[in-house]
Design a protein around this motif. Structure first.
Motif, PDB file in Angstrom:
ATOM      1  N   SER A  35      56.894  36.796  51.239  1.00 27.21           N
ATOM      2  CA  SER A  35      56.371  38.150  51.989  1.00 27.21           C
ATOM      3  C   SER A  35      55.243  38.899  51.351  1.00 27.21           C
ATOM      4  O   SER A  35      54.692  39.971  51.553  1.00 27.21           O
ATOM      5  CB  SER A  35      57.531  39.173  52.210  1.00 27.21           C
ATOM      6  OG  SER A  35      57.976  39.505  51.257  1.00 27.21           O
ATOM      7  N   THR A  36      54.877  38.456  50.047  1.00 30.10           N
ATOM      8  CA  THR A  36      53.924  39.029  49.271  1.00 30.10           C
ATOM      9  C   THR A  36      52.634  39.266  49.942  1.00 30.10           C
ATOM     10  O   THR A  36      51.827  38.317  50.129  1.00 30.10           O
ATOM     11  CB  THR A  36      53.771  38.415  47.850  1.00 30.10           C
ATOM     12  OG1 THR A  36      55.055  38.413  47.097  1.00 30.10           O
ATOM     13  CG2 THR A  36      52.840  39.374  46.883  1.00 30.10           C
ATOM     14  N   ARG A  37      51.969  40.590  49.671  1.00 31.19           N
ATOM     15  CA  ARG A  37      50.622  40.601  50.108  1.00 31.19           C
ATOM     16  C   ARG A  37      50.048  41.659  48.813  1.00 31.19           C
ATOM     17  O   ARG A  37      50.456  42.717  48.665  1.00 31.19           O
ATOM     18  CB  ARG A  37      50.306  41.525  51.236  1.00 31.19           C
ATOM     19  CG  ARG A  37      50.968  40.785  52.390  1.00 31.19           C
ATOM     20  CD  ARG A  37      50.154  39.410  52.710  1.00 31.19           C
ATOM     21  NE  ARG A  37      50.617  38.869  53.945  1.00 31.19           N
ATOM     22  CZ  ARG A  37      51.582  37.871  53.933  1.00 31.19           C
ATOM     23  NH1 ARG A  37      52.103  37.475  52.754  1.00 31.19           N
ATOM     24  NH2 ARG A  37      51.878  37.084  55.222  1.00 31.19           N
ATOM     25  N   ALA A  38      48.961  41.039  48.050  1.00 30.27           N
ATOM     26  CA  ALA A  38      48.518  41.634  46.741  1.00 30.27           C
ATOM     27  C   ALA A  38      47.209  41.400  46.469  1.00 30.27           C
ATOM     28  O   ALA A  38      46.547  40.490  47.074  1.00 30.27           O
ATOM     29  CB  ALA A  38      49.599  40.913  45.817  1.00 30.27           C
ATOM     30  N   LYS A  39      46.951  42.099  45.566  1.00 26.89           N
ATOM     31  CA  LYS A  39      45.399  42.112  45.060  1.00 26.89           C
ATOM     32  C   LYS A  39      45.671  41.692  43.348  1.00 26.89           C
ATOM     33  O   LYS A  39      46.469  42.228  42.868  1.00 26.89           O
ATOM     34  CB  LYS A  39      44.849  43.382  44.906  1.00 26.89           C
ATOM     35  CG  LYS A  39      43.426  43.286  44.313  1.00 26.89           C
ATOM     36  CD  LYS A  39      42.441  42.825  45.221  1.00 26.89           C
ATOM     37  CE  LYS A  39      41.190  42.012  44.221  1.00 26.89           C
ATOM     38  NZ  LYS A  39      41.481  40.851  43.433  1.00 26.89           N
ATOM     39  N   THR A  40      44.924  40.825  43.039  1.00 28.95           N
ATOM     40  CA  THR A  40      45.070  40.209  41.735  1.00 28.95           C
ATOM     41  C   THR A  40      44.000  40.868  40.560  1.00 28.95           C
ATOM     42  O   THR A  40      42.907  41.331  41.275  1.00 28.95           O
ATOM     43  CB  THR A  40      44.933  38.729  41.502  1.00 28.95           C
ATOM     44  OG1 THR A  40      43.492  38.347  42.120  1.00 28.95           O
ATOM     45  CG2 THR A  40      45.883  37.839  42.387  1.00 28.95           C
ATOM     46  N   GLY A  41      44.011  40.699  39.475  1.00 23.20           N
ATOM     47  CA  GLY A  41      42.934  41.524  38.611  1.00 23.20           C
ATOM     48  C   GLY A  41      43.132  40.186  37.377  1.00 23.20           C
ATOM     49  O   GLY A  41      44.191  39.855  36.900  1.00 23.20           O
ATOM     50  N   SER A  42      41.791  40.050  36.909  1.00 23.29           N
ATOM     51  CA  SER A  42      41.720  38.994  35.960  1.00 23.29           C
ATOM     52  C   SER A  42      40.199  39.224  34.885  1.00 23.29           C
ATOM     53  O   SER A  42      39.299  39.256  35.740  1.00 23.29           O
ATOM     54  CB  SER A  42      41.789  37.544  36.471  1.00 23.29           C
ATOM     55  OG  SER A  42      41.869  36.634  35.249  1.00 23.29           O
ATOM     56  N   LEU A  43      40.560  39.478  33.796  1.00 23.98           N
ATOM     57  CA  LEU A  43      39.586  39.610  32.855  1.00 23.98           C
ATOM     58  C   LEU A  43      39.726  38.935  31.612  1.00 23.98           C
ATOM     59  O   LEU A  43      41.241  38.591  31.403  1.00 23.98           O
ATOM     60  CB  LEU A  43      39.114  40.944  32.441  1.00 23.98           C
ATOM     61  CG  LEU A  43      38.234  41.624  33.481  1.00 23.98           C
ATOM     62  CD1 LEU A  43      38.239  43.289  33.032  1.00 23.98           C
ATOM     63  CD2 LEU A  43      36.820  41.000  33.788  1.00 23.98           C
ATOM     64  N   ARG A  44      39.052  38.754  30.659  1.00 24.38           N
ATOM     65  CA  ARG A  44      39.575  38.146  29.419  1.00 24.38           C
ATOM     66  C   ARG A  44      40.677  38.957  28.784  1.00 24.38           C
ATOM     67  O   ARG A  44      40.548  39.933  28.579  1.00 24.38           O
ATOM     68  CB  ARG A  44      38.401  37.892  28.418  1.00 24.38           C
ATOM     69  CG  ARG A  44      38.807  37.187  26.983  1.00 24.38           C
ATOM     70  CD  ARG A  44      37.447  37.277  26.284  1.00 24.38           C
ATOM     71  NE  ARG A  44      36.460  36.353  26.605  1.00 24.38           N
ATOM     72  CZ  ARG A  44      36.348  35.126  26.428  1.00 24.38           C
ATOM     73  NH1 ARG A  44      37.192  34.535  25.555  1.00 24.38           N
ATOM     74  NH2 ARG A  44      35.421  34.466  26.878  1.00 24.38           N
ATOM     75  N   ARG A  45      41.906  38.233  28.624  1.00 24.94           N
ATOM     76  CA  ARG A  45      43.232  38.883  27.904  1.00 24.94           C
ATOM     77  C   ARG A  45      43.577  39.954  28.943  1.00 24.94           C
ATOM     78  O   ARG A  45      44.386  40.918  28.164  1.00 24.94           O
ATOM     79  CB  ARG A  45      42.644  39.431  26.511  1.00 24.94           C
ATOM     80  CG  ARG A  45      42.183  38.260  25.576  1.00 24.94           C
ATOM     81  CD  ARG A  45      42.265  38.429  24.303  1.00 24.94           C
ATOM     82  NE  ARG A  45      41.525  37.904  23.396  1.00 24.94           N
ATOM     83  CZ  ARG A  45      42.346  36.654  22.791  1.00 24.94           C
ATOM     84  NH1 ARG A  45      43.542  36.447  23.128  1.00 24.94           N
ATOM     85  NH2 ARG A  45      41.773  35.787  21.913  1.00 24.94           N
ATOM     86  N   ARG A  46      43.362  40.002  30.090  1.00 12.77           N
ATOM     87  CA  ARG A  46      43.838  41.118  31.110  1.00 12.77           C
ATOM     88  C   ARG A  46      44.125  40.431  32.180  1.00 12.77           C
ATOM     89  O   ARG A  46      43.504  39.611  32.840  1.00 12.77           O
ATOM     90  CB  ARG A  46      42.858  42.105  31.218  1.00 12.77           C
ATOM     91  CG  ARG A  46      42.598  42.731  29.909  1.00 12.77           C
ATOM     92  CD  ARG A  46      41.467  43.703  30.071  1.00 12.77           C
ATOM     93  NE  ARG A  46      40.929  44.349  29.064  1.00 12.77           N
ATOM     94  CZ  ARG A  46      39.811  43.997  28.373  1.00 12.77           C
ATOM     95  NH1 ARG A  46      39.172  42.823  28.439  1.00 12.77           N
ATOM     96  NH2 ARG A  46      39.583  44.681  27.057  1.00 12.77           N
TER      97      ARG A  46
END
Length: 481
Positions: free
Chosen positions: A425-436
């Motif tokens: 049921s998940t609806r989500a926004k991801t975030g990805s940077l170096r070491r984050r």
């Protein structure tokens, strides 16, 4: 008071206090999470909270704030309108003057909104051809509605030459990106081979308005995995340099570079489209960057409109931002917000509007959110996990909630494709940077909707392990009593 307590009571109090504190560090790096469950009345109960009031770099989770502000202030059906007008006298389908495009930053002249970036420009050209067969003057692309810089001030120079870091533009196709085909030379010491793949048929008989200057060299196969190939835009806005090295024997591949001058590239494509439609342009493509008076016709009225093209509604753009995490689209949305509210598509004005929305409508303190761009590419963006959750709770109650939630990624789609073990049921926004790394969104549970945010900073653990740790937390929160 503690001083009046006996030693055993003090020890017990200290032990209880320590046990109740959230961990300051994860196994590697820092992790901040906040999760609440809402009941039918909208009241929230905290399910989990770790460093929820500390500020973290959100990476692309920042796109949630810009998207919500745009929906609230503009509405899900907001559209952009690009027009072409005649600045001069039309006699027998001949324009004695300039043909002027009033560009408004329509970001949908790219996939997945159109099959080819030529389509919308061909539609504009066909409309112009109903009134004209020739233009004595120039094709003027007026980009003055998007003044100032095209990126945040701290954007890495190395990012600017690639599509994911492309500058915003009032007039652009294909997200301001160019497709390059690159391959090693025939032998060591030869220049690499490079060509523009997107230029076939776009410019008619003319050459593309971008020149490739190849200074990258072919090196030994032993350099595989250690070689470098870099793209740099020259200040003239017409040249891309390819520098570095390419190991012999490595396969050819396609590289998405940022157009050094997206407005000129798209302007030349429009010129070719006009000529295919039967409209000859005697002059040049001119990019007008300073604000100029609207063209007037011979009766003193506003210049005659010859073509107009409306964009799809805002809600059609949001999946590219929230599911696919397209940086260029997010930065364009920030400037689109500013344009609609202030008349100028500037990033600083857009950020002011986003911060005001968070303070005045969502009720988030100014110290909890500090954004410097719309995409989350900047490591200077700072938010608290609690603020992300408060934004998502506001979105759940908003009139535009369906447009917002449906634009979020589901397990197996978009940027969630590499995440495993998430509740279905998940609806989500991801975030990805170096070491984050980050994940924020919504999930269903037997006891009511769950709203959550989890941000990891300064971790050198493999991304798969970080994603798994967040997914494990989310499953526990969904199952929590």
């Amino acid at each position: 008071m503690i001083r009046a307590a006996c030693l055993g009571e003090v020890g017990l109090l200290v032990l209880v206090g320590l046990l109740s504190l959230p961990p300051a560090r994860a196994a590697d790096g820092f992790i901040g999470c906040h999760a609440v469950r809402e009941d039918a009345s909208g009241e929230a109960r905290v399910v989990a909270s770790e460093l929820a009031d500390r500020r973290f770099v959100p990476a692309s989770v920042a796109k949630l704030f810009v998207s919500a502000a745009a929906l609230e202030l503009l509405g899900a059906d907001h559209r952009l309108e690009t027009e072409i007008v005649a600045d001069g006298v039309i006699d027998d389908r001949r324009l004695a003057g300039d043909l002027v495009v009033h560009a408004v930053g329509d970001p949908t002249w790219t996939r997945p909104f159109v099959d080819s970036a030529r389509q919308p420009l061909d539609r504009l050209a066909t409309q112009v051809a109903h009134s004209l067969h020739s233009v004595d003057g120039n094709l003027v692309i007026d980009v003055s509605r998007y003044p100032g810089r095209g990126t945040s001030t701290d954007r890495a120079v190395a990012d600017l030459a690639f599509a994911f870091g492309a500058r915003t533009a009032a007039w652009a196709i294909d997200g301001g990106a160019l497709d390059l085909r690159v391959a090693p030379g025939e032998k060591i010491g030869d220049p690499i081979r490079a060509s523009l793949r997107a230029s076939d048929g776009l410019f008619g008989r003319r050459s593309p308005p971008v020149t490739l200057r190849v200074e990258a060299m072919t090196v030994t196969a032993e350099r595989a995995g250690r070689g470098t190939l870099d793209v740099r835009a020259a200040p003239d806005g017409r040249t891309l340099w390819l520098v570095g090295e390419y190991p012999l024997g490595e396969p050819a591949y396609d590289l998405e570079a940022a157009a050094p001058d997206a407005a000129r590239w798209a302007g030349e494509v429009l010129r070719a489209a006009l000529e295919r439609a039967g409209v000859a342009i005697a002059g040049e493509v001119v990019i007008r960057r300073a604000r100029a008076p609207r063209p007037m016709d011979q009766q003193g009225a506003a210049g005659r409109r010859l073509a107009v093209l409306r964009s799809p509604p805002l809600e059609r753009v949001l999946p590219e931002i929230l599911t696919e995490s397209n940086n260029w689209q997010a930065e364009m949305l920030l400037r689109r917000l500013a344009l609609a509210q202030t008349g100028e598509g500037r990033d600083d004005l857009g950020l002011d509007l986003v911060h005001a929305f968070l303070r005045e409508r969502v009720g988030i303190e100014a110290t909890e959110v500090s954004l410097v761009d719309g995409s989350g590419l900047s490591p200077q963006n700072l938010v608290t996990p609690r603020a992300v959750v408060e934004l998502l709770r506001f979105a759940r109650r908003a009139l535009w909630r369906r447009s917002f939630v449906s634009a979020l990624a589901a397990p197996g789609s978009g940027t969630l494709e590499s995440w495993h073990g998430l509740p279905s049921s998940t609806r989500a926004k991801t975030g990805s940077l170096r070491r984050r790394l980050g994940l924020a969104g919504l999930a269903s549970s037997p006891r009511g909707p769950l709203v959550f945010a989890c941000l990891v900073n300064h971790s050198s653990e493999p991304r798969a392990l970080q994603r798994q740790a967040i997914a494990d937390r989310l499953r526990r929160w969904v199952a929590a009593p």
